[in-house]
Design a protein around this motif. Structure first.
Motif, PDB file in Angstrom:
ATOM      1  N   ARG A 344       0.835  -1.208   0.000  1.00  0.00           N
ATOM      2  CA  ARG A 344       0.000   0.000   0.000  1.00  0.00           C
ATOM      3  C   ARG A 344       0.869   1.256   0.000  1.00  0.00           C
ATOM      4  O   ARG A 344       0.621   2.210  -0.733  1.00  0.00           O
ATOM      5  N   VAL A 345       1.906   1.258   0.822  1.00  0.00           N
ATOM      6  CA  VAL A 345       2.826   2.395   0.867  1.00  0.00           C
ATOM      7  C   VAL A 345       3.498   2.586  -0.490  1.00  0.00           C
ATOM      8  O   VAL A 345       3.534   3.700  -1.040  1.00  0.00           O
ATOM      9  N   PHE A 346       4.029   1.502  -1.021  1.00  0.00           N
ATOM     10  CA  PHE A 346       4.774   1.556  -2.280  1.00  0.00           C
ATOM     11  C   PHE A 346       3.905   2.100  -3.406  1.00  0.00           C
ATOM     12  O   PHE A 346       4.299   3.030  -4.122  1.00  0.00           O
ATOM     13  N   GLU A 347       2.719   1.534  -3.563  1.00  0.00           N
ATOM     14  CA  GLU A 347       1.867   1.936  -4.664  1.00  0.00           C
ATOM     15  C   GLU A 347       1.385   3.373  -4.500  1.00  0.00           C
ATOM     16  O   GLU A 347       1.301   4.130  -5.476  1.00  0.00           O
ATOM     17  N   THR A 348       1.094   3.781  -3.251  1.00  0.00           N
ATOM     18  CA  THR A 348       0.618   5.148  -3.014  1.00  0.00           C
ATOM     19  C   THR A 348       1.685   6.176  -3.334  1.00  0.00           C
ATOM     20  O   THR A 348       1.444   7.144  -4.065  1.00  0.00           O
ATOM     21  N   LEU A 349       2.891   5.983  -2.806  1.00  0.00           N
ATOM     22  CA  LEU A 349       3.940   6.987  -2.979  1.00  0.00           C
ATOM     23  C   LEU A 349       4.530   6.968  -4.385  1.00  0.00           C
ATOM     24  O   LEU A 349       4.977   8.006  -4.886  1.00  0.00           O
ATOM     25  N   VAL A 350       4.529   5.805  -5.036  1.00  0.00           N
ATOM     26  CA  VAL A 350       4.963   5.760  -6.439  1.00  0.00           C
ATOM     27  C   VAL A 350       3.939   6.470  -7.317  1.00  0.00           C
ATOM     28  O   VAL A 350       4.291   7.251  -8.211  1.00  0.00           O
ATOM     29  N   ARG A 351       2.674   6.211  -7.074  1.00  0.00           N
ATOM     30  CA  ARG A 351       1.613   6.869  -7.847  1.00  0.00           C
ATOM     31  C   ARG A 351       1.676   8.390  -7.696  1.00  0.00           C
ATOM     32  O   ARG A 351       1.424   9.141  -8.644  1.00  0.00           O
ATOM     33  N   GLU A 352       2.033   8.845  -6.484  1.00  0.00           N
ATOM     34  CA  GLU A 352       2.135  10.287  -6.231  1.00  0.00           C
ATOM     35  C   GLU A 352       3.478  10.862  -6.668  1.00  0.00           C
ATOM     36  O   GLU A 352       3.717  12.051  -6.516  1.00  0.00           O
ATOM     37  N   ASN A 353       4.353   9.994  -7.193  1.00  0.00           N
ATOM     38  CA  ASN A 353       5.670  10.428  -7.682  1.00  0.00           C
ATOM     39  C   ASN A 353       6.455  11.135  -6.571  1.00  0.00           C
ATOM     40  O   ASN A 353       7.064  12.198  -6.783  1.00  0.00           O
ATOM     41  N   ASN A 354       6.469  10.523  -5.394  1.00  0.00           N
ATOM     42  CA  ASN A 354       7.142  11.112  -4.227  1.00  0.00           C
ATOM     43  C   ASN A 354       8.645  10.872  -4.345  1.00  0.00           C
ATOM     44  O   ASN A 354       9.141   9.770  -4.150  1.00  0.00           O
ATOM     45  N   ASP A 355       9.381  11.940  -4.659  1.00  0.00           N
ATOM     46  CA  ASP A 355      10.816  11.809  -4.908  1.00  0.00           C
ATOM     47  C   ASP A 355      11.595  11.452  -3.651  1.00  0.00           C
ATOM     48  O   ASP A 355      12.624  10.772  -3.737  1.00  0.00           O
ATOM     49  N   LEU A 356      11.135  11.911  -2.497  1.00  0.00           N
ATOM     50  CA  LEU A 356      11.820  11.581  -1.251  1.00  0.00           C
ATOM     51  C   LEU A 356      11.782  10.075  -1.023  1.00  0.00           C
ATOM     52  O   LEU A 356      12.779   9.463  -0.616  1.00  0.00           O
ATOM     53  N   PHE A 357      10.650   9.471  -1.323  1.00  0.00           N
ATOM     54  CA  PHE A 357      10.517   8.017  -1.190  1.00  0.00           C
ATOM     55  C   PHE A 357      11.409   7.295  -2.194  1.00  0.00           C
ATOM     56  O   PHE A 357      12.031   6.275  -1.875  1.00  0.00           O
ATOM     57  N   ALA A 358      11.495   7.841  -3.402  1.00  0.00           N
ATOM     58  CA  ALA A 358      12.366   7.233  -4.409  1.00  0.00           C
ATOM     59  C   ALA A 358      13.809   7.248  -3.953  1.00  0.00           C
ATOM     60  O   ALA A 358      14.516   6.234  -4.020  1.00  0.00           O
ATOM     61  N   ASP A 359      14.271   8.389  -3.472  1.00  0.00           N
ATOM     62  CA  ASP A 359      15.643   8.474  -2.974  1.00  0.00           C
ATOM     63  C   ASP A 359      15.863   7.510  -1.819  1.00  0.00           C
ATOM     64  O   ASP A 359      16.921   6.892  -1.700  1.00  0.00           O
ATOM     65  N   HIS A 360      14.859   7.405  -0.974  1.00  0.00           N
ATOM     66  CA  HIS A 360      14.938   6.509   0.188  1.00  0.00           C
ATOM     67  C   HIS A 360      15.162   5.070  -0.264  1.00  0.00           C
ATOM     68  O   HIS A 360      16.048   4.376   0.255  1.00  0.00           O
ATOM     69  N   LEU A 361      14.398   4.636  -1.255  1.00  0.00           N
ATOM     70  CA  LEU A 361      14.547   3.268  -1.735  1.00  0.00           C
ATOM     71  C   LEU A 361      15.851   3.075  -2.494  1.00  0.00           C
ATOM     72  O   LEU A 361      16.490   2.036  -2.386  1.00  0.00           O
ATOM     73  N   PHE A 362      16.249   4.070  -3.283  1.00  0.00           N
ATOM     74  CA  PHE A 362      17.482   3.941  -4.045  1.00  0.00           C
ATOM     75  C   PHE A 362      18.691   3.831  -3.120  1.00  0.00           C
ATOM     76  O   PHE A 362      19.721   3.282  -3.507  1.00  0.00           O
ATOM     77  N   ASN A 363      18.584   4.361  -1.921  1.00  0.00           N
ATOM     78  CA  ASN A 363      19.670   4.223  -0.948  1.00  0.00           C
ATOM     79  C   ASN A 363      19.797   2.785  -0.449  1.00  0.00           C
ATOM     80  O   ASN A 363      20.858   2.364   0.001  1.00  0.00           O
ATOM     81  N   TYR A 364      18.706   2.026  -0.495  1.00  0.00           N
ATOM     82  CA  TYR A 364      18.715   0.635  -0.061  1.00  0.00           C
ATOM     83  C   TYR A 364      19.161  -0.317  -1.170  1.00  0.00           C
ATOM     84  O   TYR A 364      19.833  -1.311  -0.916  1.00  0.00           O
ATOM     85  N   VAL A 365      18.730  -0.025  -2.366  1.00  0.00           N
ATOM     86  CA  VAL A 365      18.841  -1.000  -3.452  1.00  0.00           C
ATOM     87  C   VAL A 365      19.892  -0.555  -4.451  1.00  0.00           C
ATOM     88  O   VAL A 365      19.918   0.593  -4.885  1.00  0.00           O
TER      89      VAL A 365
END
Length: 391
Positions: A344-365
């Motif tokens: 639910r988190v992933f789909e919501t924040l990806v749909r909203e194009n949340n760049d902070l969340f993208a950076d957060h995930l890119f730091n992990y992967v």
């Protein structure tokens, strides 16, 4: 390689769910600690790093030993050109400004064991005289957040505190904790009726997480992040899973070697003891253990959650089901709720194009091209870069 040294069985608290035991056996000698470091460094392959954890009991009861260990491992890491990360897990009651200054100077990561606000924390985490420990812990947590670059908290969720987990998360967010772990009480008896509450609890935590990122506030929350990164990766890879004694050791004060620090306990049940640091690992025991890891529950192979489910953790399975390769029904219910909340988190924040969340995930992967946020945003939307994973 990950090695956790249990420096002492002793603790100044008497937590009701403690899995470290109440043994009065001697603390770890410095010579044993040095030998553990030497053996670990000798096993590491070129390009690998050593993740050293200092644990207990309460490790700060032996701050003198900690300083000697840290000095030794820095020297040996320099000699062997091995990257080393040092972390300490503490109940937080024995910290002082001087100790925090030392941790800051040495680059040591600190994890507090704290279950949430006072009414939740003190249900289980008490001093031996029965007094609550919250005031001391939160005071030192606030000092650590000001002094150290990285501070984490670990909160234990049990049947008695499950419903309060969102309140604990809110407390940690308001306190300013950047890295938050929630882990189940693996030794608890979870009544079957509690299974139905997992979804509501994790859904509420998912909403709190979403709100933070919408407000431009980054947090790291293990129950969400650990699954969200899997939606990018496509599931757990073999290297993610518990190696049960091959890639990770927990070493008792006696020098006895276990696959994980959770198996040490009183250091008198040698079911999972692999040997001693002086004599080395018993290869027969280690080979036998390899056949007892993973997940051998047949119906899990066809489950749609299988790629994202942490059903392979040997110590969790052992304490919850009695078999290191068999996940318990409570873990199954908990993992399903966690995966759905993270989706639910992933789909919501990806749909909203949340760049902070993208950076957060890119730091992990490790996704190859680690370009800046502005460059990624110019070239294509976040949803196209992270993709979409269905169960």
């Amino acid at each position: 390689m990950k090695v956790t040294l249990s420096l002492t069985h002793r603790c100044n608290l008497a937590c009701r769910y403690c899995y470290a035991g109440n043994s009065q056996k001697p603390d770890m000698p410095l010579a044993t600690a040095k030998q553990c470091i030497d053996v670990a460094l000798a096993r590491i392959q070129p390009g690998e790093s050593l993740d050293l954890g200092l644990f207990g009991g309460e490790p700060l009861l032996r701050f003198d030993l900690i300083k000697e260990i840290v000095e030794y491992i820095h020297r040996r890491a320099l000699q062997t050109s091995t990257p080393v990360r040092i972390g300490i897990t503490t109940n937080g009651t024995l910290l002082s400004p001087e100790i925090l200054d030392y941790f800051a100077d040495q680059g040591i990561n600190l994890c507090f064991s704290i279950d949430g606000p006072q009414k939740i924390h003190e249900r289980n985490r008490l001093f031996r005289n029965g007094n609550g420990s919250f005031a001391e812990v939160v005071r030192n947590l606030e000092l650590a957040l000001k002094r150290l670059q990285k501070v984490e908290v670990n909160a234990v969720i049990g049947p008695d505190t499950l419903a309060d987990a969102p309140d604990s998360l809110d407390f940690f967010i308001q306190t300013g904790v950047p890295v938050i772990h929630f882990n189940p009480n693996i030794k608890a008896i979870w009544p079957h009726e509690s299974f139905a509450h997992f979804k509501d609890v994790y859904d509420r935590m998912a909403e709190q997480y979403i709100t933070c990122f919408r407000n431009g506030e980054e947090i790291a929350l293990n129950v969400i992040d650990s699954k969200a990164v899997l939606f990018v990766k496509g599931g757990y890879s073999p290297s993610d899973k518990c190696a049960m004694g091959d890639g990770e050791w927990g070493i008792a004060p006696s020098g006895n070697i276990y696959p994980c620090e959770r198996f040490i306990g009183e250091d008198d049940d040698h079911t999972f003891c692999l040997g001693n640091i002086q004599s080395g690992c018993d290869q027969t025991l280690q080979n036998a253990l390899r056949g007892k890891r993973g997940n051998h529950r047949n119906d899990c192979t066809t489950c749609r959650y299988n790629r994202f489910c942490m059903s392979w953790c040997g110590c969790t399975n052992w304490f919850m089901s009695g078999a290191s390769d068999m996940p318990a029904p409570v873990l199954c219910a908990m993992e399903k709720a966690t995966i759905e909340a993270a989706r639910r988190v992933f789909e919501t924040l990806v749909r909203e194009n949340n760049d902070l969340f993208a950076d957060h995930l890119f730091n992990y992967v490790n996704v190859g091209d680690q370009r800046c946020r502005a460059c990624r945003k110019r070239e294509k939307p976040l949803r196209d870069q992270l993709g979409h994973t269905t169960l």
